[in-house]
Design a protein around this motif. Structure first.
Motif, short mmCIF file in Angstrom:
data_model
loop_
_atom_site.label_atom_id
_atom_site.label_comp_id
_atom_site.label_asym_id
_atom_site.label_seq_id
_atom_site.Cartn_x
_atom_site.Cartn_y
_atom_site.Cartn_z
N SER A 55 0.83 -1.21 0.00
CA SER A 55 0.00 0.00 0.00
C SER A 55 0.87 1.25 0.00
CB SER A 55 -0.92 0.02 1.22
OG SER A 55 -0.16 0.11 2.41
N ILE A 56 0.21 2.35 -0.30
CA ILE A 56 0.82 3.67 -0.19
C ILE A 56 -0.13 4.51 0.66
CG2 ILE A 56 1.51 5.76 -1.42
CD1 ILE A 56 2.33 3.95 -3.75
N VAL A 57 0.40 5.11 1.70
CA VAL A 57 -0.40 5.94 2.59
C VAL A 57 -0.13 7.40 2.25
CG1 VAL A 57 -0.87 6.57 4.98
CG2 VAL A 57 -0.35 4.18 4.39
N LEU A 58 -1.20 8.13 1.95
CA LEU A 58 -1.12 9.55 1.63
C LEU A 58 -1.64 10.33 2.83
CD1 LEU A 58 -2.62 9.41 -1.98
CD2 LEU A 58 -0.20 9.38 -1.34
N LYS A 59 -0.74 11.04 3.50
CA LYS A 59 -1.11 11.85 4.66
C LYS A 59 -1.19 13.30 4.20
CE LYS A 59 0.92 10.88 8.56
NZ LYS A 59 2.01 10.61 9.54
N TYR A 60 -2.41 13.83 4.18
CA TYR A 60 -2.61 15.21 3.77
C TYR A 60 -2.22 16.13 4.92
CZ TYR A 60 -5.61 13.63 -0.14
OH TYR A 60 -6.11 13.06 -1.27
N GLY A 61 -1.49 17.19 4.61
CA GLY A 61 -1.16 18.18 5.62
C GLY A 61 -2.37 19.00 6.02
N TYR A 62 -3.38 19.04 5.18
CA TYR A 62 -4.61 19.77 5.45
C TYR A 62 -5.60 18.84 6.15
CZ TYR A 62 -8.80 22.59 4.47
OH TYR A 62 -9.96 23.31 4.58
N MET A 63 -6.00 19.18 7.31
CA MET A 63 -7.01 18.47 8.11
C MET A 63 -6.58 17.09 8.60
SD MET A 63 -9.49 20.52 8.45
CE MET A 63 -10.06 22.04 7.72
N ASP A 64 -5.28 16.79 8.54
CA ASP A 64 -4.78 15.49 9.02
C ASP A 64 -5.52 14.32 8.37
OD1 ASP A 64 -2.99 16.77 10.81
OD2 ASP A 64 -4.62 17.04 12.24
N ASP A 162 11.48 21.29 2.43
CA ASP A 162 12.48 21.19 3.50
C ASP A 162 11.79 21.11 4.85
OD1 ASP A 162 14.61 21.31 1.72
OD2 ASP A 162 14.72 23.50 1.83
N GLU A 163 10.52 21.51 4.88
CA GLU A 163 9.74 21.47 6.11
C GLU A 163 9.16 20.07 6.29
OE1 GLU A 163 9.33 23.99 8.37
OE2 GLU A 163 10.82 25.04 7.12
N PRO A 164 9.13 19.57 7.51
CA PRO A 164 8.54 18.24 7.72
C PRO A 164 7.02 18.31 7.75
CG PRO A 164 9.25 19.16 9.80
CD PRO A 164 9.68 20.14 8.73
N TYR A 165 6.41 17.15 7.56
CA TYR A 165 4.96 17.04 7.75
C TYR A 165 4.66 17.34 9.21
CZ TYR A 165 0.41 14.82 8.34
OH TYR A 165 -0.91 14.58 8.64
N THR A 166 3.67 18.16 9.45
CA THR A 166 3.24 18.44 10.82
C THR A 166 1.72 18.31 10.90
OG1 THR A 166 3.12 20.83 10.37
CG2 THR A 166 5.15 20.01 11.38
N ALA A 167 1.24 17.94 12.04
CA ALA A 167 -0.20 17.78 12.24
C ALA A 167 -0.90 19.12 12.07
CB ALA A 167 -0.49 17.20 13.61
N TYR A 168 -2.05 19.09 11.47
CA TYR A 168 -2.85 20.29 11.23
C TYR A 168 -3.55 20.77 12.51
CZ TYR A 168 -5.98 23.43 8.69
OH TYR A 168 -6.64 24.53 8.21
N LYS A 169 -4.00 19.83 13.30
CA LYS A 169 -4.66 20.11 14.58
C LYS A 169 -5.88 21.02 14.40
CE LYS A 169 -0.39 19.51 17.12
NZ LYS A 169 0.62 20.14 17.95
N CYS A 170 -6.78 20.59 13.56
CA CYS A 170 -7.99 21.36 13.27
C CYS A 170 -8.86 21.50 14.52
CB CYS A 170 -8.80 20.65 12.18
SG CYS A 170 -10.27 21.56 11.68
#
Length: 183
Positions: A55-64, A162-170
């Protein structure tokens, strides 16, 4: 709806769009990215892609938002529980990942325009990497015979960050402070 680069709704899609009011119905109010197309590039948040053996997991930076693309499936399951993500199956065509997604919960295709999609929406994405330019290109088309007169097609290009993925925390905003007034 409609206009340059956009598709027009069918009569059924137009009828459904009339009841949409972004002040109360925008999916972002409920910490939802709206759909798999819109959320991927929204606000240019950093996304993360994790490739596993099956599988491939796509983690969106928008809305986690998280999607899983199943690589070993030849077809979609018969009974899909409708969701914002739908059911995604993928295959490699050379260096291009082709993702086929169905099983959507009816919702908003383009929130700012109030263009809706039905549970019949079908999305195909083609993702390719240019290692020299450091870019990921996604070509997509979304068809919905119930709500769209023609396919919504588009391309987006993202650069390696260069920035890491970070949680959106909506923060949920659709509670008591966001109730539609009675007509």
């Amino acid at each position: 709806p409609g206009g340059p680069g956009r598709v027009d709704p069918t009569p059924a899609g137009e009828l459904t769009s009339r009841s949409y009011d972004a002040r109360f119905d925008d999916p972002a109010l409920q910490c939802n990215p709206a759909n798999i197309i819109f959320g991927w590039t929204h606000d240019r948040n950093v996304n993360e892609i994790v490739q596993k053996s099956d599988s491939i997991v796509l983690k969106y930076g928008y809305m986690d938002f998280v999607r899983t693309v199943h690589l070993n499936a030849k077809e979609h399951p018969k009974n899909i529980a409708p969701s914002t993500a739908g059911d995604s199956i993928g295959k490699w065509e050379g260096d291009v990942l082709v993702v086929d997604t169905v099983g959507f919960k009816p919702g908003v295709l383009i929130p700012i325009a109030g263009l809706m999609h039905s549970g019949q929406m079908h999305v195909v994405e083609r993702l390719s990497v240019d290692n020299i330019a450091g870019t990921l290109t996604r070509n997509y088309w979304a068809e919905d015979p119930l709500y769209l007169k023609s396919a919504d097609k588009g391309t987006d290009v993202m650069q390696v960050s260069d920035e890491p993925y970070t949680a959106y925390k909506c923060v949920e905003l659709s509670g008591k402070n966001n109730i539609r007034p009675k007509q």
